[in-house]
Design an enzyme around this catalytic site. Structure first.
Site, PDB file in Angstrom:
ATOM      1  N   ASP A   1      -7.666  -1.518   3.192  1.00 20.35           N
ATOM      2  CA  ASP A   1      -6.715  -2.614   2.979  1.00 20.35           C
ATOM      3  C   ASP A   1      -7.156  -3.910   3.654  1.00 20.35           C
ATOM      4  O   ASP A   1      -6.546  -4.957   3.434  1.00 20.35           O
ATOM      5  CB  ASP A   1      -5.335  -2.226   3.533  1.00 20.35           C
ATOM      6  CG  ASP A   1      -4.759  -0.990   2.876  1.00 20.35           C
ATOM      7  OD1 ASP A   1      -4.834  -0.905   1.643  1.00 20.35           O
ATOM      8  OD2 ASP A   1      -4.257  -0.109   3.597  1.00 20.35           O
TER       9      ASP A   1
ATOM     10  N   ASP B   1       0.862  -1.169   0.000  1.00 28.12           N
ATOM     11  CA  ASP B   1       0.000   0.000   0.000  1.00 28.12           C
ATOM     12  C   ASP B   1       0.904   1.227   0.000  1.00 28.12           C
ATOM     13  O   ASP B   1       1.964   1.213   0.636  1.00 28.12           O
ATOM     14  CB  ASP B   1      -0.893  -0.021   1.243  1.00 28.12           C
ATOM     15  CG  ASP B   1      -1.757   1.219   1.336  1.00 28.12           C
ATOM     16  OD1 ASP B   1      -2.384   1.585   0.329  1.00 28.12           O
ATOM     17  OD2 ASP B   1      -1.793   1.829   2.420  1.00 28.12           O
TER      18      ASP B   1
ATOM     19  N   ASP C   1      -2.491  -0.186   6.042  1.00 26.03           N
ATOM     20  CA  ASP C   1      -2.796   0.423   7.339  1.00 26.03           C
ATOM     21  C   ASP C   1      -4.237   0.908   7.452  1.00 26.03           C
ATOM     22  O   ASP C   1      -4.658   1.335   8.526  1.00 26.03           O
ATOM     23  CB  ASP C   1      -1.844   1.590   7.622  1.00 26.03           C
ATOM     24  CG  ASP C   1      -2.034   2.752   6.645  1.00 26.03           C
ATOM     25  OD1 ASP C   1      -2.695   2.545   5.602  1.00 26.03           O
ATOM     26  OD2 ASP C   1      -1.519   3.853   6.928  1.00 26.03           O
TER      27      ASP C   1
END
Length: 796
Positions: A545, A302, A541
């Site tokens: 996600d 990410d 985070d």
């Protein structure tokens, strides 16, 4: 009257209305994914086939009254304690992180303002939020103009401007400004809660070592029942043994088929790895994930919070014609310093830049705070200068935006450009008076983690393919990935343009960077990689996600992210530093490579015990009792395996765990069975007693066992040489000084001859088979079929 003042006059819910909504269940409780309870953890570790089989055997031994033969239950208890303690410790640390990040909310009620935990909100509550606050539940703005950070939900790092009537999603943050909003959806109906609910399915542990252990235990269980029963009936009915003797010989054979020590060793090695990582601020919630990460060949990253710090930085400052860069920096620093109390990420980036460059600020007489409605902030200095900073179209006006566009060409297309200028002044509401004189521009961009490039280089060198998956603009993500050192970062795709599964599959094959990705698409991308046989790790985070973190083979979350991301991930980086990832991989490699070497010792006992039991059904008696197997397990298997398993080892993980183990263990098992059968036959000829047979057989097993330890310890080191000496000494003491305890007898002349001759021949046979096995097992189809059969995979 301002919007905020009008919002303050709005009447909140009465106590009766709150009570009515609580009674209807319209509260904001149970919106997050939670860690497993202690009871669930204990049950998962206790209710296993391994524990059930050992408990049944212990109960049988208990019937005989020979309690010392129940020592094997210490291994079971130790394994259970280690597994539960490690996972409970990680759970409590993650729960503590969740508590520390929770913040109470100011709620406007009819009786006045109150401060409540987010879980006590009800539908239609009015909440007052300001800079830095997290939206506790889906809501609609009643009053106030704000800039919202929705990166934890969407992955988009740029702030979003919102005003009255606009929707706020739970989990987003107020970046600048203040507001009053009415709660519209609570509990499981909220946006974040709906995504979290999809992640609440039980995630199976993905571990080759665990799968191998379970396969061996299942196979052993299937084999041990008929073999154990046959030995028991033979001893009791045909050989005239007592019930107690029949039970003990049968249990001794069955215990040998179950790799108890290997299960304990695996738990211990992984627990030590998690302890070491914990000292580096890496929390491991599922011990087997350390192994999985060492096998990963694809890492999905990410952008926000992983490659980037989640903060912004000043990329460059450009002065307009007729202005100096120092003058532009001083104007910027003066404006943001005046508004420091309500500084958003952009303002904080400029403040850090001013501090690093030692820029002096001017005294200020008036502050014009940032408003998402007007999209600029400003101040009036003590000398009377009216300075303003913001979006070009709002500061200069549409007619003069071309001036800023000309300057913006000097910046990267992915950077956010703000203009700074000087106006005649501001009116009472903060509106700009007169035409603004352009001083220059400042470019703001996402701050890359200082260690990102080094970490990316490590994974590239290890042959791990990197994919960046983000909800942000694909061009922005591509540029950041390139700066961080991600290979082929220029091959990006806008996931919002992918309308079918076929298009998504094609994108997976061609692209390395994915932008505008929804939470569901993130999960689908991981699933697509799985279909290609990839072992996938995912970092993230945010709430956006969570689905992908659940789907990945190994998931890694940042402690600063959402509680849901932390709770569904196997690994949590407590200090939010992605640079720890190579350390996790190194621990995994040490654990797996050393376990492969040590596991061969355990499987020797499993295989030769099963074969010997089969032989002894026809040619009794079975030559060992449980206490003698405990001596062999400790000296030949337990101590050397633990010592070898804790050595440094950072080699790449190669091949199948089970194949690597069997290639080393099968030659030793075959040599031991040949030696033991020889003693059983010769013992009958020479009329050896059971005590004499068991004593000789123990020594023969020790001969081949020491030879195997010698081979897997190459290259020899002083520590490994000392280990061999200790192993020999323990067996020697057990057969002499402690012979009565282990029920050994004194060595006679005929026993000595058998030990020397059969021992030498069995060691020679072992060395020949060992060399042949290691030289060709990777290419042998027969060996591959055997591995698949043990694993329970009967296909081609």
């Amino acid at each position: 009257m301002t919007d905020d003042e009008r919002g303050a006059e709005l009447a909140g819910l009465t106590d009766e209305e709150v009570a009515e909504r609580v009674a209807d269940g319209r509260t904001n409780a149970n919106t997050d994914v939670r860690t497993k309870s202690v009871g669930q953890i204990v049950a998962e570790h206790a209710l296993t086939l391994f524990n059930a089989v050992n408990l049944a055997l212990a109960l049988l031994v208990l019937l005989t009254g020979q309690y010392r033969n129940m020592l094997f239950m210490l291994v079971v208890a130790a394994n259970l304690l280690i597994g539960v303690a490690q996972e409970v410790r990680a759970k409590r640390m993650v729960d503590r992180l969740t508590i520390l990040t929770q913040k109470e909310v100011v709620v406007v009620r009819a009786a006045g303002e109150v401060t409540l935990p987010p879980s006590e909100l009800v539908a239609d509550d009015l909440v007052r939020l300001s800079h830095g606050d997290q939206v506790p539940a889906d809501a609609v703005i009643v009053s106030g103009h704000v800039s919202m950070n929705e990166s934890l939900l969407t992955g988009e790092s740029r702030p979003v401007s919102k005003g009255p009537g606009d929707e706020l999603l739970s989990g987003s943050f107020v970046d600048a400004g203040s507001l009053v909003a009415r709660v519209t959806r609570v509990g499981a109906e909220g946006y974040a809660a709906r995504i979290n609910a999809e992640a609440k399915y039980v995630k199976a542990v993905r571990s080759e070592i665990r799968d191998t252990l379970n396969a061996i235990i299942r196979l052993g269980t299937v084999v041990l029942v008929p073999l154990g029963l046959a030995l028991f009936l033979r001893s009791l009915l045909m050989d005239g043994g007592s019930l107690g003797d029949a039970i003990l010989t049968s249990v001794a054979a069955v215990i040998g088929m179950i790799p108890q020590g290997l299960v304990l060793l695996t738990s211990s090695v992984l627990a030590i790895a998690t302890f070491r990582l914990g000292r580096r601020m890496v929390l491991v919630q599922q011990a087997y994930c350390v192994e999985t990460l060492a096998r990963v060949d694809t890492l999905c990253l990410d952008k926000t919070g992983t490659i980037t710090t989640g903060e912004m930085e000043v990329a460059s400052v450009v002065a307009a014609p007729g202005s100096a860069t120092a003058e532009v920096e001083r104007a910027l620093a003066t404006i943001v310093a005046a508004n420091e109390a309500d500084a958003n990420e952009t303002a904080r980036a400029i403040l850090r830049h001013a501090s690093l460059c030692d820029v002096a600020v001017e005294p200020v007489a008036r502050v014009v705070p940032f408003s998402s409605a007007r999209k600029y902030s400003g101040c009036v200095t003590s000398s009377g200068r009216a300075l303003v900073m913001g979006a070009a179209a709002f500061v200069l006006g549409p007619a003069r935006a071309a001036e800023a566009d000309e300057l913006a060409r000097a910046f990267d297309a992915t950077e956010r450009v703000l203009v700074v200028g000087e106006a005649r002044g501001f009116d009472g509401e903060g509106g700009i008076l007169g035409e603004v004189s352009l001083l220059g521009c400042v470019a703001i961009r996402d701050e890359i983690r200082p260690t990102a490039e080094q970490t990316m280089r490590f994974f590239v060198e290890q042959g791990v393919e990197l994919r960046v998956i983000s909800g942000d603009d694909p061009r922005t993500v591509s540029a950041i990935a390139a700066r961080a050192g991600v290979p082929l970062a220029e091959r990006y795709v806008d996931a919002s343009s992918l309308s079918s599964d076929a298009e998504l599959d094609a994108a997976v094959d061609g692209a390395r960077v994915f932008g505008r990705v929804t939470p569901q698409q993130k999960r689908e991308l991981v699933q697509a990689l799985h279909r290609r046989g990839r072992v996938v790790a995912m970092t993230g985070d945010g709430v956006n996600d969570v689905l992908a973190l659940r789907e990945a083979d190994c998931s890694v979350a940042m402690a600063s992210g959402s509680a849901a991301a932390r709770n569904v991930s196997e690994i949590v980086l407590a200090d939010n530093d992605f640079a720890h990832m190579p350390e996790v991989v190194a621990e995994g490699r040490r654990s797996i490579n050393n376990l492969q070497r040590s596991a061969s010792l355990f499987l020797v006992k499993t295989v030769f015990t099963a074969l010997l039991a089969l032989v002894c059904v026809v040619m009794p008696p079975y030559p060992f009792i449980p206490i003698q197997m405990s001596l062999l397990s400790t000296a030949i298997i337990g101590i050397p395996s633990f010592v070898l398993a804790l050595e440094p080892n950072h080699e790449l993980v190669r091949g199948s765990f089970l194949a690597n183990v069997l290639a080393r263990s099968l030659p030793a098992s075959a040599a031991i069975v040949v030696a033991l059968v020889a003693e059983i036959v010769v013992g009958r000829v020479l009329s050896h007693s059971f005590g004499e047979v068991s004593t000789v057989c123990t020594m023969l097993v020790a001969f081949v066992g020491v030879a195997l330890i010698w081979r897997i310890s190459q290259p020899m080191t002083p520590m490994r040489a000392a280990l061999l000496a200790v192993v020999v000494a323990i067996v020697a003491l057990g057969c002499t000084v402690f012979a009565p305890f282990f029920e050994f007898v004194d060595l006679t002349g005929s026993m000595g001859v058998v030990v020397i001759v059969a021992g030498a021949l069995s060691v020679a046979l072992f060395n020949v088979m060992y060399d042949r096995s290691l030289g060709g097992y990777e290419k042998s189809e027969r060996f591959s079929r055997l591995v698949r059969k043990v694993e329970g995979k009967h296909g081609n």
